[in-house]
Scaffold this active site. Structure first.
Site, PDB file in Angstrom:
ATOM      1  N   ARG A  68       1.775 -24.375-119.204  1.00 40.06           N
ATOM      2  CA  ARG A  68       0.756 -24.485-118.150  1.00 40.06           C
ATOM      3  C   ARG A  68      -0.051 -23.189-118.116  1.00 40.06           C
ATOM      4  O   ARG A  68       0.518 -22.110-117.919  1.00 40.06           O
ATOM      5  CB  ARG A  68       1.432 -24.726-116.801  1.00 40.06           C
ATOM      6  CG  ARG A  68       0.466 -24.686-115.635  1.00 40.06           C
ATOM      7  CD  ARG A  68       1.099 -25.103-114.303  1.00 40.06           C
ATOM      8  NE  ARG A  68       0.106 -24.978-113.260  1.00 40.06           N
ATOM      9  CZ  ARG A  68       0.107 -24.035-112.310  1.00 40.06           C
ATOM     10  NH1 ARG A  68       1.091 -23.161-112.229  1.00 40.06           N
ATOM     11  NH2 ARG A  68      -0.872 -23.966-111.439  1.00 40.06           N
ATOM     12  N   HIS A 115      -7.442 -21.055-111.073  1.00 42.76           N
ATOM     13  CA  HIS A 115      -6.330 -20.226-110.608  1.00 42.76           C
ATOM     14  C   HIS A 115      -6.932 -18.904-110.129  1.00 42.76           C
ATOM     15  O   HIS A 115      -6.724 -17.845-110.719  1.00 42.76           O
ATOM     16  CB  HIS A 115      -5.315 -20.043-111.737  1.00 42.76           C
ATOM     17  CG  HIS A 115      -3.945 -19.610-111.281  1.00 42.76           C
ATOM     18  ND1 HIS A 115      -2.792 -20.290-111.615  1.00 42.76           N
ATOM     19  CD2 HIS A 115      -3.542 -18.563-110.522  1.00 42.76           C
ATOM     20  CE1 HIS A 115      -1.737 -19.672-111.091  1.00 42.76           C
ATOM     21  NE2 HIS A 115      -2.168 -18.611-110.422  1.00 42.76           N
ATOM     22  N   GLU A 127      -2.744 -23.615-105.804  1.00 43.34           N
ATOM     23  CA  GLU A 127      -2.428 -23.013-104.510  1.00 43.34           C
ATOM     24  C   GLU A 127      -3.658 -22.727-103.637  1.00 43.34           C
ATOM     25  O   GLU A 127      -3.951 -21.560-103.332  1.00 43.34           O
ATOM     26  CB  GLU A 127      -1.633 -21.725-104.715  1.00 43.34           C
ATOM     27  CG  GLU A 127      -0.328 -21.919-105.458  1.00 43.34           C
ATOM     28  CD  GLU A 127       0.551 -20.665-105.458  1.00 43.34           C
ATOM     29  OE1 GLU A 127       0.095 -19.607-104.983  1.00 43.34           O
ATOM     30  OE2 GLU A 127       1.706 -20.753-105.911  1.00 43.34           O
ATOM     31  N   ASN A 183       4.615 -25.474-106.493  1.00 43.17           N
ATOM     32  CA  ASN A 183       5.100 -24.129-106.808  1.00 43.17           C
ATOM     33  C   ASN A 183       6.077 -23.738-105.717  1.00 43.17           C
ATOM     34  O   ASN A 183       5.743 -23.773-104.525  1.00 43.17           O
ATOM     35  CB  ASN A 183       3.943 -23.124-106.836  1.00 43.17           C
ATOM     36  CG  ASN A 183       2.946 -23.434-107.942  1.00 43.17           C
ATOM     37  OD1 ASN A 183       3.201 -24.283-108.807  1.00 43.17           O
ATOM     38  ND2 ASN A 183       1.823 -22.745-107.930  1.00 43.17           N
ATOM     39  N   TYR A 187       8.941 -20.839-104.455  1.00 48.04           N
ATOM     40  CA  TYR A 187       9.564 -19.526-104.624  1.00 48.04           C
ATOM     41  C   TYR A 187      10.625 -19.217-103.575  1.00 48.04           C
ATOM     42  O   TYR A 187      11.619 -18.576-103.865  1.00 48.04           O
ATOM     43  CB  TYR A 187       8.494 -18.419-104.595  1.00 48.04           C
ATOM     44  CG  TYR A 187       7.637 -18.442-105.829  1.00 48.04           C
ATOM     45  CD1 TYR A 187       8.060 -17.817-106.996  1.00 48.04           C
ATOM     46  CD2 TYR A 187       6.418 -19.122-105.854  1.00 48.04           C
ATOM     47  CE1 TYR A 187       7.300 -17.849-108.156  1.00 48.04           C
ATOM     48  CE2 TYR A 187       5.647 -19.167-107.006  1.00 48.04           C
ATOM     49  CZ  TYR A 187       6.095 -18.528-108.154  1.00 48.04           C
ATOM     50  OH  TYR A 187       5.348 -18.573-109.301  1.00 48.04           O
ATOM     51  N   GLU A 200       5.535 -24.084-110.790  1.00 49.32           N
ATOM     52  CA  GLU A 200       5.909 -22.667-110.847  1.00 49.32           C
ATOM     53  C   GLU A 200       7.209 -22.489-110.100  1.00 49.32           C
ATOM     54  O   GLU A 200       7.404 -23.070-109.029  1.00 49.32           O
ATOM     55  CB  GLU A 200       4.877 -21.744-110.167  1.00 49.32           C
ATOM     56  CG  GLU A 200       3.589 -21.573-110.910  1.00 49.32           C
ATOM     57  CD  GLU A 200       2.599 -20.646-110.189  1.00 49.32           C
ATOM     58  OE1 GLU A 200       3.026 -19.781-109.391  1.00 49.32           O
ATOM     59  OE2 GLU A 200       1.395 -20.807-110.424  1.00 49.32           O
TER      60      GLU A 200
HETATM   61  C1  FCB Z   1       2.042 -17.719-107.198  1.00 50.55           C
HETATM   62  C2  FCB Z   1       0.819 -17.671-108.094  1.00 50.55           C
HETATM   63  C3  FCB Z   1       1.071 -17.036-109.422  1.00 50.55           C
HETATM   64  C4  FCB Z   1       2.010 -15.856-109.326  1.00 50.55           C
HETATM   65  C5  FCB Z   1       3.249 -16.229-108.559  1.00 50.55           C
HETATM   66  C6  FCB Z   1       4.265 -15.122-108.470  1.00 50.55           C
HETATM   67  O1  FCB Z   1       1.636 -17.745-105.868  1.00 50.55           O
HETATM   68  O2  FCB Z   1       0.322 -18.964-108.313  1.00 50.55           O
HETATM   69  O3  FCB Z   1      -0.163 -16.692-109.991  1.00 50.55           O
HETATM   70  O4  FCB Z   1       1.348 -14.789-108.769  1.00 50.55           O
HETATM   71  O5  FCB Z   1       2.902 -16.636-107.272  1.00 50.55           O
END
Ligand code: FCB
Length: 455
Positions: A78, A122, A167, A292, A294, A352
């Site tokens: 990607r 992006h 995002e 995405n 995290y 992500e």
């Molecule tokens: C996300 C972004 C990516 C990177 C990660 C850690 O928010 O999409 O570009 O910065 O975080």
């Protein structure tokens, strides 16, 4: 693990990057500047004065990077396209040399058996369009569709998976509210307007794709479960607002054709109350949703935290990454199940997922031990498996990131890569997490079982 609980053969195993974070050479071959080029060159905006001028030099080293992907056994990559490489002024004149870079990249991927998954935006708006109001100008929807059409025309014969925006929440929150990201505005009235135009632009690109494209197009959002810090009514209300702001602001319009109720309460007089006709346009079927993931946020009321009025409660017993994000794999399962429950059974991809932990700037020898990242990958992939066991249609996973890279306002200080990058020499070294991921891919998930060490 029984053979049938393995990931299916069709599962996409990828890694992700984005143009400004890895390419370098931002003005090469006739490209125009982007807002990130401008922002990074503005003193005080990025830690240590770092810029994307060189980054991972992927623009010139992409063939080597594709070889690494092949060595790891990835079947998908990607990446994002830099709008101002292709249209230096944002609209009008097409820069063939910019487009050729992406043609060469796609061809290299396909000859290595790796499926390209292309993100159109992006975060690197052409500076020329920012000069015309950028995401605040309603015309941005047509500008974006024009750019998207150029890409569809050039690459849809070889690219089967497209995403419009990466995002959009971060684009508005970081770009227009906190000012931490380009274009660096801090304006309560601008943020929801930019958000609405991002949605309109997304929809216009989807519409262009339906007229022109043969494959699949979707949207990529960042989602973060908001768990209330207590059962107190203030904390519950703050949690609902935080959830609306980050998780539902973009998905409710796309899937349900309306904005969450809480948006008015959050933005007050700054809420633009968009015309109903816009929502008819925005609510268009998409072929997949990219998520995405995290971290999560344990949320409490915090009246000082404007405009949402919600704060984050630190979890003393839990691990945190270098970006101060709580490591919380169960939140990924929760997110995937939650999306299906609210929006229905749409194909999902984790577009992500990854973590910054301390890795040294240079590496002696051939491998770097990064046990925290190995554990992060293992537990988050198990969380994906868990969602699949509940019948959620998760079709792929992309680790963030293939390479250590330019982490926006943190510069090069946060390393997320599977491959370590020595930014002095551009040498790539696989971390243990890269080897582990390769083993997971090879075994279709069997290597996720506890106690099995990376090869
Ligand atoms: C996300 C972004 C990516 C990177 C990660 C850690 O928010 O999409 O570009 O910065 O975080």
């Amino acid at each position: 693990m029984s053979p049938d609980s393995r990931f299916p053969r069709s599962f996409l195993w990828g890694a992700a990057t984005s143009a400004y974070q890895v390419e370098g050479s931002p003005l090469a071959d006739g490209a125009g500047p982007s807002i990130w080029q401008r922002f990074a060159h503005t003193p005080g905006r990025v830690r240590g004065g770092d810029t994307g001028d060189v980054a991972c030099d992927h623009y010139r080293r992409f063939e080597e990077d594709v070889r690494w992907m092949r060595e790891l056994g990835l079947n998908a990559y990607r990446f994002s396209v830099s709008w101002s490489r292709v249209l230096p002024e944002g609209t009008g004149r097409v820069n063939q040399r910019g487009l050729d870079f992406y043609r060469r990249l796609v061809d290299a991927l396909l000859s290595a058996g790796i499926q390209p998954a292309v993100t159109l935006y992006h975060w690197d708006l052409p500076a020329a369009l920012d000069d015309r109001g950028g995401w605040l100008n309603r015309d941005v929807a047509e500008w974006f569709a024009e750019y998207a059409s150029v890409l569809f025309g050039a690459l849809d014969d070889r690219v089967e998976m497209w995403a419009t925006l990466n995002e959009p929440w971060v684009v508005t929150d970081g770009g227009y509210l906190t000012g931490d990201l380009a274009p660096g505005h801090r304006n309560l009235f601008e943020a929801p307007r930019a958000a609405h135009n991002l949605l309109r632009a997304h929809a216009s690109a989807v519409q262009a794709y339906r007229a022109q494209g043969q494959h699949r197009i979707g949207l990529v959002v960042n989602l973060e479960p908001k768990d209330p810090a207590s059962g107190q009514p203030e904390d519950l209300a703050a949690t609902a607002r935080a959830d609306a702001y980050m998780n539902r602001q973009f998905l409710d319009p796309v899937f349900l054709g309306r904005s969450p109720e809480e948006m008015r309460e959050i933005f007050g007089a700054a809420w633009p109350d968009p015309p109903a006709a816009d929502f008819d346009h925005i609510r268009q079927p998409i072929d997949f949703l990219g998520i995405n993931y995290y971290t999560r946020s344990v949320t409490c009321a915090d009246p000082a935290a404007r405009p949402v009025g919600a704060g984050r409660v630190r979890q003393p017993r839990h691990a945190y990454t270098e970006t101060d994000w709580e490591v919380y794999p169960a939140g990924l399962t929760q997110t995937l199940l939650g999306v299906r429950q609210r929006y229905g059974d749409i194909p999902l991809y984790v577009t992500e997922n990854g973590a910054a932990f301390y890795d040294p700037p240079t590496v002696e020898g051939d491998e770097l031990a990064d046990p925290l990242r190995v554990a992060y990958l293992r537990t988050h992939l198990q969380a994906v498996q868990e969602a699949r066991r509940h019948g959620v249609d998760v079709r792929g996973y992309f680790a963030w990131s293939l390479l250590d890279n330019f982490e926006w306002s943190h510069g090069y200080s946060k390393r997320f890569g599977l491959l370590h990058v020595d930014f002095e020499t551009q040498r790539r070294t696989p971390k243990a997490s890269a080897r582990f991921y390769a083993e997971v891919i090879r075994s279709r998930g069997e290597a996720l079982l506890e106690g099995r060490l990376p090869a």
